[in-house]
Scaffold this active site. Structure first.
Site, PDB file in Angstrom:
ATOM      1  N   THR A  10       0.848  -1.194   0.000  1.00  0.00           N
ATOM      2  CA  THR A  10       0.000   0.000   0.000  1.00  0.00           C
ATOM      3  C   THR A  10       0.882   1.242   0.000  1.00  0.00           C
ATOM      4  O   THR A  10       1.867   1.313   0.739  1.00  0.00           O
ATOM      5  CB  THR A  10      -0.945   0.022   1.217  1.00  0.00           C
ATOM      6  OG1 THR A  10      -1.876  -1.057   1.095  1.00  0.00           O
ATOM      7  CG2 THR A  10      -1.720   1.336   1.289  1.00  0.00           C
TER       8      THR A  10
ATOM      9  N   PHE B 232       1.199   5.147   0.815  1.00  0.00           N
ATOM     10  CA  PHE B 232       0.647   6.156   1.709  1.00  0.00           C
ATOM     11  C   PHE B 232       1.186   7.530   1.303  1.00  0.00           C
ATOM     12  O   PHE B 232       2.320   7.646   0.815  1.00  0.00           O
ATOM     13  CB  PHE B 232       1.032   5.871   3.167  1.00  0.00           C
ATOM     14  CG  PHE B 232       0.446   4.598   3.702  1.00  0.00           C
ATOM     15  CD1 PHE B 232      -0.725   4.609   4.437  1.00  0.00           C
ATOM     16  CD2 PHE B 232       1.062   3.378   3.462  1.00  0.00           C
ATOM     17  CE1 PHE B 232      -1.277   3.430   4.928  1.00  0.00           C
ATOM     18  CE2 PHE B 232       0.522   2.193   3.950  1.00  0.00           C
ATOM     19  CZ  PHE B 232      -0.650   2.223   4.685  1.00  0.00           C
TER      20      PHE B 232
END
Length: 381
Positions: free
Chosen positions: A279, A281
């Site tokens: 992921t 960020f």
């Protein structure tokens, strides 16, 4: 063959004349740019262009060439506008300030989405080297509000997962709030199914997690169709809920750190669909600053609702030799079937070509916002 050569020679002569006329036209275009700059007249005059195209179309002897002529002169006008923008915009300021680094000390407040033990908190700790005071937030918008109201110096939010794609809510918030991306960080995501210390896999009837956690573990969850899947809060918040409610039939999909933080037991490790689950960020600030060596820029814009609008907007990147790395669209709230475009591209806000492209887009789009400039994580898109 001789007839073909003769015709090609004639075309060559026509092309030579067209080239000479084009160069003469561009000289006139630059003289007009000087006049517009001196008198504060905008480069883009859509009414004038539409009138000109209509005149050209109606004056044709052979109407079957109408569409081709409109396309040709639309391109010539677009090239002319870009030349005028380059002449006028050369020293304009984009409103951002370069800094050497973003520092975090003991008193630095960093708002992040989720509970203690969340992947977002992990991204915050890694990006700021464990410095600063993290404050957990229950929603993405609360992070934005904390920055808006000066209750935090920085914010950290997830924006994209390697298997499930972008988090569209974040794009909408970036367009809405006066906050800016200053950095990014990628975390390897290892989803684990957690239960109470006395629980077994056979006890589970309900599983809690964030929507992304459930999506990223969908293949595993399909094996247990009798389980009730409940979306809500962050993955760490789900782990905290299971711990506090002390119900042996409940489980949570969360990180190793979250499960250990709330005293849970591993029921099944590594249940995510993709082996290399990551992921991305973003780190945000309410100040228009960027690290001096930043080489990626994110923007969003809204276009007039007419044919070719996006094509002509993207031509500003092509003309300035700028490489796009991402383009997405999001529906605009309250405007049916109208869209805002989000674009990431390579370059520095200090580059003349980037300034020219951005200022050109700003003047032709209905609205445009620079979302930020930052140093990209290697191989991130």
């Amino acid at each position: 063959m001789n007839d073909m050569l003769k015709l090609r020679n004639e075309i060559d002569e026509v092309d030579k004349k067209l080239k000479e006329l084009f160069e003469y036209r561009m000289d006139l275009v630059l003289k007009i740019a000087e006049y517009k700059k001196k008198n504060g007249i905008p480069v883009y005059d859509p009414a004038r262009e539409e009138e000109k195209l209509s005149q050209l179309k109606n004056s044709l002897a052979d109407k079957k060439n109408a569409d081709a002529v409109v396309e040709l002169f639309s391109q010539i006008m677009a090239i002319s506008r870009r030349a005028q923008y380059a002449a006028i915009n050369s020293a304009d300021d984009l409103g951002f300030t370069a800094v050497d680094e973003f520092e975090a000390g003991d008193d630095t407040v960093i708002a992040y989405y989720g509970e203690t033990g969340s992947f977002t908190e992990q991204a915050m700790l890694e990006y700021f080297d464990g410095k600063g005071k993290g404050i957990p937030m229950g929603t993405f918008e609360e992070v934005m509000e904390a920055l808006k109201n000066n209750k935090a110096d920085y914010g950290v939010l997830p924006i994209e997962n390697s298997s499930t794609g972008t988090l569209s809510d974040i794009f909408d918030l970036l367009a809405e709030y006066d906050n800016y991306i200053i950095g990014e960080h990628v975390v390897a995501i290892n989803h684990i199914l957690w239960g109470l210390p006395d629980a077994e896999l056979s006890d589970i009837k309900r599983v809690y997690s964030h929507r992304q956690g459930l999506l990223q573990c969908s293949n595993f969850l399909k094996k247990y169709p009798h389980w009730e899947l409940v979306e809500g809060g962050s993955t760490a918040g789900a782990a905290k809920k299971v711990s506090m409610e002390n119900d042996i039939t409940q489980a949570a999909i969360a990180s190793r750190r979250a499960g250990e933080t709330y005293g849970l037991k591993i029921l099944k490790p590594s249940i995510h669909n993709e082996e290399h689950n990551q992921t991305r960020f973003i780190i945000i600030s309410n100040k228009r600053n960027y690290i001096r060596n930043a080489k990626r820029i994110s923007i969003c814009f809204v276009l007039p609702h007419k044919s070719g609008a996006l094509y002509h907007m993207l031509s500003h990147f092509i003309h300035n030799n700028i490489n796009l790395t991402k383009i997405e669209s999001r529906p605009i709230k309250g405007q049916a079937f109208r869209y805002r475009f989000f674009i990431d591209f390579e370059g520095s806000l200090e580059d003349l070509e980037v300034k020219n492209a951005l200022l050109s887009i700003k003047k032709e789009a209905l609205e445009m916002k620079i979302l930020g400039s930052y140093v990209p994580v290697p191989n991130s898109n």
